[in-house]
Design a protein around this motif. Structure first.
Motif, short mmCIF file in Angstrom:
data_model
loop_
_atom_site.label_atom_id
_atom_site.label_comp_id
_atom_site.label_asym_id
_atom_site.label_seq_id
_atom_site.Cartn_x
_atom_site.Cartn_y
_atom_site.Cartn_z
N VAL A 1 0.81 -0.98 -0.11
CA VAL A 1 0.09 0.10 -0.13
C VAL A 1 0.83 1.20 0.01
O VAL A 1 0.74 1.95 -0.93
CB VAL A 1 -0.96 -0.01 1.22
CG1 VAL A 1 -1.73 1.38 1.33
CG2 VAL A 1 -1.80 -1.21 1.23
N LEU A 2 1.74 1.44 1.02
CA LEU A 2 2.18 2.71 1.37
C LEU A 2 3.41 2.85 0.25
O LEU A 2 3.60 4.10 -0.49
CB LEU A 2 3.06 2.95 2.57
CG LEU A 2 1.99 2.57 3.80
CD1 LEU A 2 2.49 2.84 4.99
CD2 LEU A 2 1.04 3.87 3.71
N THR A 3 4.19 2.11 -0.20
CA THR A 3 5.13 2.23 -1.08
C THR A 3 4.71 2.22 -2.44
O THR A 3 5.35 3.26 -3.20
CB THR A 3 6.30 1.02 -0.87
OG1 THR A 3 6.75 0.67 0.27
CG2 THR A 3 7.47 1.10 -1.85
N ASN B 1 5.15 15.81 -3.40
CA ASN B 1 5.66 14.37 -3.04
C ASN B 1 4.94 13.67 -1.58
O ASN B 1 4.70 14.57 -0.80
CB ASN B 1 7.13 14.67 -2.85
CG ASN B 1 7.71 14.79 -4.27
OD1 ASN B 1 7.34 14.29 -5.47
ND2 ASN B 1 8.69 15.60 -4.40
N LEU B 2 5.05 12.57 -1.63
CA LEU B 2 4.50 12.06 -0.31
C LEU B 2 5.77 11.50 0.46
O LEU B 2 6.44 10.72 0.14
CB LEU B 2 3.59 10.90 -0.91
CG LEU B 2 2.95 9.71 0.59
CD1 LEU B 2 2.30 10.99 1.46
CD2 LEU B 2 2.19 9.00 -0.13
N GLU B 3 5.50 11.79 1.96
CA GLU B 3 6.80 11.09 2.89
C GLU B 3 5.84 10.60 3.75
O GLU B 3 4.69 11.02 4.32
CB GLU B 3 7.82 12.29 3.06
CG GLU B 3 8.37 12.78 1.92
CD GLU B 3 9.46 13.76 2.57
OE1 GLU B 3 9.31 14.29 3.89
OE2 GLU B 3 10.02 14.51 1.61
N TRP B 4 6.26 9.56 4.25
CA TRP B 4 5.77 9.02 5.96
C TRP B 4 6.69 8.60 6.77
O TRP B 4 7.79 8.18 6.54
CB TRP B 4 4.64 7.85 5.68
CG TRP B 4 5.27 6.75 5.50
CD1 TRP B 4 5.38 5.97 6.40
CD2 TRP B 4 5.51 6.01 4.30
NE1 TRP B 4 5.98 4.54 5.92
CE2 TRP B 4 5.93 4.55 4.63
CE3 TRP B 4 5.48 6.36 3.01
CZ2 TRP B 4 6.49 3.58 3.74
CZ3 TRP B 4 6.11 5.17 1.89
CH2 TRP B 4 6.31 4.19 2.47
N ILE C 1 0.79 6.71 11.67
CA ILE C 1 1.53 6.83 10.60
C ILE C 1 1.43 8.29 10.46
O ILE C 1 0.51 9.01 10.45
CB ILE C 1 1.08 6.32 9.34
CG1 ILE C 1 1.09 4.73 9.46
CG2 ILE C 1 1.85 6.63 7.93
CD1 ILE C 1 2.50 4.17 9.19
N GLU C 2 2.62 9.13 10.32
CA GLU C 2 2.53 10.45 9.94
C GLU C 2 2.96 10.68 8.46
O GLU C 2 4.23 10.57 8.14
CB GLU C 2 3.48 11.10 10.86
CG GLU C 2 3.39 12.66 10.84
CD GLU C 2 4.46 13.39 11.61
OE1 GLU C 2 4.00 13.57 12.87
OE2 GLU C 2 5.51 13.73 11.42
N PHE C 3 1.93 11.20 7.82
CA PHE C 3 2.16 11.70 6.30
C PHE C 3 2.52 13.20 6.24
O PHE C 3 2.09 13.88 6.63
CB PHE C 3 0.98 11.21 5.56
CG PHE C 3 0.67 9.73 5.50
CD1 PHE C 3 1.12 8.97 4.62
CD2 PHE C 3 -0.33 9.17 6.21
CE1 PHE C 3 0.76 7.73 4.52
CE2 PHE C 3 -0.87 8.06 6.12
CZ PHE C 3 -0.27 6.97 5.31
#
Length: 408
Positions: A243-245, A258-261, A273-275
Motif C-alpha cells: 500500500v504505502l510504497t 511528493n509523499l513522505e511518511w 503513521i505521520e504523512f
C-alpha cells in the motif's frame, strides 16, 4: 497591500458565485438554504468548470468520509466517482440529475460492460460518518452516495450513449457543507493504478489546500480512510510494501506534491503513521506535467527507471534547405502564459495571471520576491516554458515557497 488585493480577488469570486446561485433560487431539497448555503467548495468547482482544463475540486467532506468496515471502492469505481464529481462541477449540491458520456468513461475500451459493474458498485458501497441518534446519543450513520442512475441501452453494435445519475440527499448535504476542497488533476486521477494511491492523493491535495501538510492517523483510521479490509495486510510489513510504497511511487510521479511518511511505534508495533505532503518545486512540476501528457503504457517502467534506450537509426542526408522567406511580424500573445514577465508583477495586464497565482498560493509573501526566486531557480529553462507547463510550474513554485518558509 498584498492582503488587500487578495481579498479583492476573493470578493470578486464571491460576487460571481452569488449570481450563479441566485439563478438557481427556488430549487427544492438541499437548495432551500439559497445562496448563503452554497459552500466554498462548490464556488471553486464552478470557477474551475468555467475555466476548463483538467483541474477540478472535490469537496473536503467527500474526501474525508470513511468507508463502512469491510467495504471499499475499486480503482475503476473510484475513477468513475471522480469523473461524476468533475462533471457535476458547481451543481453537484443541487437536487438534480447529471449526465456523462460513456465514451468519457471507457478511455479506449470498446465495450460498456465495465460501466455497468462500476455503477452497481457505487450503488451498493456504504460510507459512514459520526452522528447522533433520535435520543441524542452518539451514533454511526451509514449511507450511499448515488441515489439512482440511468444507462442508455445500446441498439445493435453502437458503442455510444450516456449515463445519468442523482446524488443522494446525504451526499448533497456533505457537498454543500464542505468549506474545504482538494483540487485534483483529471489526468492524474485516471493515471493511478492503485486505489489506495488515488485515495491518498485526494487526502494530500485536501491537506495542502488547508495549509496542513502533515496528517497523523492511527492504523484503524488509516484503514477506514483508504478502505483496507480488516483481514487484509495484517502484517504491517505487507501493508508498507503493498500500500504505502506503491502509493508513494505513483503519487511522486503523477501528483503536484511528493509523499513522505514516518512510522510511529508503541513498543514493537506500528501504532500511527505521520504523512507529510511536500509541494514540488518548479522543475519537478514540469516533469509531472510532461509525464501526464505521455502515454500511460510505459509509466511504470519510467517510474522504476527501466526504460530501454533505443539506438537512433543511421542518419539520412538532409535535403537542401529551401530559400528563406521573409519573416512576418510576431503575433501578439494569445495567452498570458506565453512567457514569464521580466519585470515586476504588480503592473500590467499580461502580468495579471501571474499576480493572481502569487496572491492566491504564495501565503502572503511579496509577489516580486517569489518571482525573483523563481527566475533564479529556473535560469535559462524559463525562456522555453510556455502554456500549461508555465502555469503549473509557477503555481507549484508559489506553493513550495510558502510551504518551506511559512507566513512572512
Amino acid at each position: 497591500m498584498a492582503e488587500e488585493m487578495q481579498l479583492d480577488i476573493v470578493e470578486d469570486h464571491r460576487v460571481d458565485d452569488h449570481r450563479a446561485v441566485n439563478r438557481g433560487a427556488g430549487d427544492q431539497g438541499v437548495e432551500d438554504n439559497g445562496a448563503a448555503g452554497t459552500a466554498r467548495a462548490m464556488r471553486v468547482a464552478a470557477t474551475l468548470a468555467r475555466k476548463g482544463g483538467d483541474e477540478f475540486a472535490k469537496p473536503g467532506k467527500l474526501v474525508e468520509v470513511r468507508f463502512v468496515k469491510g467495504q471499499s471502492l475499486s480503482l475503476t469505481a473510484s475513477r468513475l466517482l471522480a469523473l461524476m464529481i468533475l462533471t457535476a462541477g458547481g451543481d453537484a449540491w443541487r437536487d438534480t440529475s447529471h449526465k456523462l458520456r460513456k465514451a468519457d468513461i471507457r478511455r479506449g475500451h470498446k465495450g460498456n460492460e465495465r460501466i455497468v459493474d462500476m455503477l452497481e458498485e457505487l450503488h451498493r458501497t456504504l460510507f459512514a460518518e459520526d452522528d447522533t441518534s433520535w435520543r441524542g446519543r452518539k451514533a454511526t450513520k451509514r449511507f450511499s452516495l448515488i441515489e439512482s442512475s440511468w444507462e442508455e441501452v445500446e441498439e445493435g453494435d453502437k458503442e455510444t450513449g450516456w449515463i445519468e445519475w442523482r446524488f443522494t440527499p446525504d451526499a448533497r448535504r456533505l457537498i454543500q457543507e464542505s468549506q474545504t476542497y482538494s483540487v485534483m488533476n483529471r489526468q492524474a486521477v485516471l493515471g493511478f493504478r492503485s486505489a489506495y494511491a488515488l485515495k491518498l492523493y485526494e487526502e494530500g491535495a485536501l491537506r495542502l489546500h488547508r495549509r496542513q501538510p502533515i496528517w497523523r492517523v492511527d492504523m484503524l483510521g488509516l484503514r477506514a480512510a483508504l478502505g483496507i479490509d480488516p483481514d487484509k495486510y495484517g502484517d504491517f510489513a505487507q501493508l508498507r510494501r503493498k500500500v504505502l510504497t506503491v502509493a508513494q511511487s505513483e503519487i511522486d510521479q503523477l501528483a503536484h506534491y511528493n509523499l513522505e511518511w514516518k512510522e510511529i511505534r508503541r513498543g514493537r508495533a506500528v501504532a500511527e503513521i505521520e504523512f507529510r505532503f511536500v509541494p514540488k518545486d518548479a522543475p519537478a512540476q514540469i516533469q509531472t506535467v510532461d509525464e501526464l501528457e505521455r502515454h500511460s503504457s510505459g509509466r511504470k517502467a519510467r517510474r522504476e527507471g527501466e526504460v530501454e534506450m533505443i539506438s537512433a537509426p543511421a542518419a539520412i542526408p538532409a535535403p537542401a534547405p529551401a530559400p528563406a522567406r521573409p519573416r512576418r511580424a510576431a503575433a501578439a500573445p494569445s495567452s498570458p502564459w506565453e512567457k514569464f514577465p521580466e519585470g515586476s508583477l504588480r503592473y500590467g495586464t499580461a502580468e495579471g495571471a501571474f499576480r493572481d497565482v502569487a496572491l492566491r498560493y504564495g501565503g502572503g509573501w511579496d509577489m516580486d520576491v517569489i518571482a525573483d526566486a523563481y527566475r533564479q531557480q529556473m535560469g535559462d529553462r524559463l525562456g522555453s516554458l510556455r502554456g500549461a507547463k508555465l502555469e503549473k510550474s509557477w503555481r507549484g513554485f508559489c506553493e513550495a515557497f510558502f510551504s518551506r518558509r511559512g507566513r512572512p
